[in-house]
Design a protein around this motif. Sequence first.
Motif, mmCIF file in Angstrom:
data_model
loop_
_atom_site.group_PDB
_atom_site.id
_atom_site.type_symbol
_atom_site.label_atom_id
_atom_site.label_comp_id
_atom_site.label_asym_id
_atom_site.label_seq_id
_atom_site.Cartn_x
_atom_site.Cartn_y
_atom_site.Cartn_z
ATOM 1 N N LEU A 51 0.807 -1.211 0.000
ATOM 2 C CA LEU A 51 0.000 0.000 0.000
ATOM 3 C C LEU A 51 0.849 1.275 0.000
ATOM 4 O O LEU A 51 0.334 2.371 0.020
ATOM 5 N N ARG A 52 2.166 1.099 -0.001
ATOM 6 C CA ARG A 52 3.031 2.277 -0.064
ATOM 7 C C ARG A 52 3.138 2.762 -1.505
ATOM 8 O O ARG A 52 2.870 2.030 -2.441
ATOM 9 N N ASP A 53 3.607 4.009 -1.653
ATOM 10 C CA ASP A 53 3.848 4.525 -3.005
ATOM 11 C C ASP A 53 5.245 4.108 -3.435
ATOM 12 O O ASP A 53 6.085 4.916 -3.791
ATOM 13 N N ARG A 54 5.512 2.794 -3.358
ATOM 14 C CA ARG A 54 6.815 2.283 -3.740
ATOM 15 C C ARG A 54 6.919 2.259 -5.255
ATOM 16 O O ARG A 54 5.907 2.211 -5.949
ATOM 17 N N PRO A 55 8.152 2.265 -5.802
ATOM 18 C CA PRO A 55 8.299 2.226 -7.251
ATOM 19 C C PRO A 55 7.995 0.846 -7.807
ATOM 20 O O PRO A 55 8.857 -0.007 -7.925
ATOM 21 N N GLU A 56 6.731 0.609 -8.090
ATOM 22 C CA GLU A 56 6.332 -0.679 -8.653
ATOM 23 C C GLU A 56 6.349 -0.597 -10.163
ATOM 24 O O GLU A 56 5.735 0.273 -10.756
ATOM 25 N N ARG A 57 7.053 -1.508 -10.782
ATOM 26 C CA ARG A 57 7.142 -1.469 -12.243
ATOM 27 C C ARG A 57 5.834 -1.939 -12.853
ATOM 28 O O ARG A 57 5.307 -2.984 -12.472
ATOM 29 N N PRO A 58 5.299 -1.181 -13.809
ATOM 30 C CA PRO A 58 4.064 -1.598 -14.453
ATOM 31 C C PRO A 58 4.220 -2.968 -15.090
ATOM 32 O O PRO A 58 5.254 -3.290 -15.666
ATOM 33 N N MET A 79 3.078 6.062 -9.729
ATOM 34 C CA MET A 79 3.471 5.692 -8.369
ATOM 35 C C MET A 79 4.985 5.547 -8.264
ATOM 36 O O MET A 79 5.590 5.904 -7.250
ATOM 37 N N ALA A 80 5.600 5.032 -9.310
ATOM 38 C CA ALA A 80 7.053 4.866 -9.315
ATOM 39 C C ALA A 80 7.771 6.209 -9.252
ATOM 40 O O ALA A 80 8.925 6.279 -8.829
ATOM 41 N N GLN A 81 7.084 7.271 -9.673
ATOM 42 C CA GLN A 81 7.659 8.616 -9.596
ATOM 43 C C GLN A 81 7.336 9.306 -8.273
ATOM 44 O O GLN A 81 7.730 10.438 -8.048
ATOM 45 N N GLY A 82 6.577 8.622 -7.415
ATOM 46 C CA GLY A 82 6.145 9.248 -6.175
ATOM 47 C C GLY A 82 5.061 10.278 -6.397
ATOM 48 O O GLY A 82 5.004 11.294 -5.693
ATOM 49 N N LYS A 83 4.173 10.010 -7.373
ATOM 50 C CA LYS A 83 3.078 10.936 -7.690
ATOM 51 C C LYS A 83 1.734 10.236 -7.522
ATOM 52 O O LYS A 83 1.044 9.932 -8.489
ATOM 53 N N PRO A 84 1.337 9.972 -6.269
ATOM 54 C CA PRO A 84 0.094 9.223 -6.048
ATOM 55 C C PRO A 84 -1.168 9.948 -6.513
ATOM 56 O O PRO A 84 -2.147 9.300 -6.862
ATOM 57 N N SER A 90 -8.813 -5.863 -9.251
ATOM 58 C CA SER A 90 -7.364 -5.695 -9.272
ATOM 59 C C SER A 90 -6.969 -4.227 -9.345
ATOM 60 O O SER A 90 -6.088 -3.765 -8.600
ATOM 61 N N VAL A 91 -7.616 -3.470 -10.214
ATOM 62 C CA VAL A 91 -7.235 -2.061 -10.343
ATOM 63 C C VAL A 91 -7.780 -1.242 -9.176
ATOM 64 O O VAL A 91 -7.213 -0.194 -8.835
ATOM 65 N N SER A 92 -8.847 -1.717 -8.518
ATOM 66 C CA SER A 92 -9.321 -1.042 -7.306
ATOM 67 C C SER A 92 -8.299 -1.178 -6.189
ATOM 68 O O SER A 92 -8.109 -0.256 -5.380
ATOM 69 N N ILE A 93 -7.622 -2.323 -6.121
ATOM 70 C CA ILE A 93 -6.548 -2.507 -5.145
ATOM 71 C C ILE A 93 -5.415 -1.521 -5.434
ATOM 72 O O ILE A 93 -4.869 -0.889 -4.520
ATOM 73 N N ASP A 94 -5.057 -1.383 -6.707
ATOM 74 C CA ASP A 94 -4.032 -0.407 -7.076
ATOM 75 C C ASP A 94 -4.460 1.001 -6.661
ATOM 76 O O ASP A 94 -3.658 1.787 -6.136
ATOM 77 N N ARG A 95 -5.722 1.315 -6.885
ATOM 78 C CA ARG A 95 -6.216 2.648 -6.516
ATOM 79 C C ARG A 95 -6.126 2.843 -5.004
ATOM 80 O O ARG A 95 -5.786 3.945 -4.534
ATOM 81 N N ALA A 96 -6.398 1.799 -4.238
ATOM 82 C CA ALA A 96 -6.304 1.902 -2.781
ATOM 83 C C ALA A 96 -4.883 2.253 -2.351
ATOM 84 O O ALA A 96 -4.678 3.027 -1.409
ATOM 85 N N ARG A 97 -3.881 1.698 -3.038
ATOM 86 C CA ARG A 97 -2.491 2.036 -2.728
ATOM 87 C C ARG A 97 -2.254 3.533 -2.867
ATOM 88 O O ARG A 97 -1.623 4.161 -2.009
ATOM 89 N N ALA A 98 -2.757 4.094 -3.951
ATOM 90 C CA ALA A 98 -2.571 5.524 -4.182
ATOM 91 C C ALA A 98 -3.320 6.341 -3.133
ATOM 92 O O ALA A 98 -2.808 7.349 -2.628
#
Length: 279
Positions: free
Chosen positions: A29-36, A134-139, A164-172
Amino acid sequence: MIASTLALLLMQVGPDPSRNAFPGIPEELRDRPERPRAVQPPAIASEAGSKLAECVNLAREDAEAASDFAQNWRETAASQLELAQSAHCLGLALVRQGDFEGAQRAFDLATDEVPPGAPAYQARLAAMSGNAAMAQGKPAIAEIAFSRAVSFATSAADASLAASVSIDRARALVALERNDEAVSALAGARAGDPGNARAWLLSATLSRRLERLGEAREQITQAALLSPQDPAVGLEAGVIAALAGREEEARRSFESVLLVAPQSAEARRARDYLEQLAS
């Protein structure tokens, strides 16, 4: 003993925990640099000789060559779909080169170039744009992209993809400290895809972070039913149990992590937590 240990653990929970502390926000759930992730539309994935497949494979081996391939492809694209695919591959090549800002722009371009009738493909591309942000730190930018992805997935009537994309949105949203919205996003993911163990795990972690331990316990129990061998689930179950004062249950959960994945990062953390419980 239990009271003093629990007091120590509670003091160690926070947004920036030390190596031996219980985590405040999970890495997922962090704004870590996750590669697409590399994503292909179903029709393209089945065509082994397609240009997109060729470009994706090239990107894995030679990102610069793949970038050139994608740019040349754009100049000769014979259809709107080919334009989208070339931008898609360009984004992947830029990710490989560490240019997440350029990759984000490429994925946005690809999303907009997909011809009508392929909203699932658009959803995946928009999610890739979000991960690049997210990888740029721009949630904040990522959240917009993920919201688009949810909308496209809903239009495609693809509940699993929407989850799946709702989970990604929750991270942001967590990165933006919009926790109530993150809770709602994860609830939507669970409702749309009840078998998604990751949705239950991250829901439990967020509930625990918000000190809703009753909800967290119910959610981590469901995650464990769906994915009993996942060390991340066992680790989170132990944290929740410890914070609720159930020391023996916490110990069993941490020990289970050592059994199922003794060499994992979760196991290293579980050992640290067991030491805390023993002190």
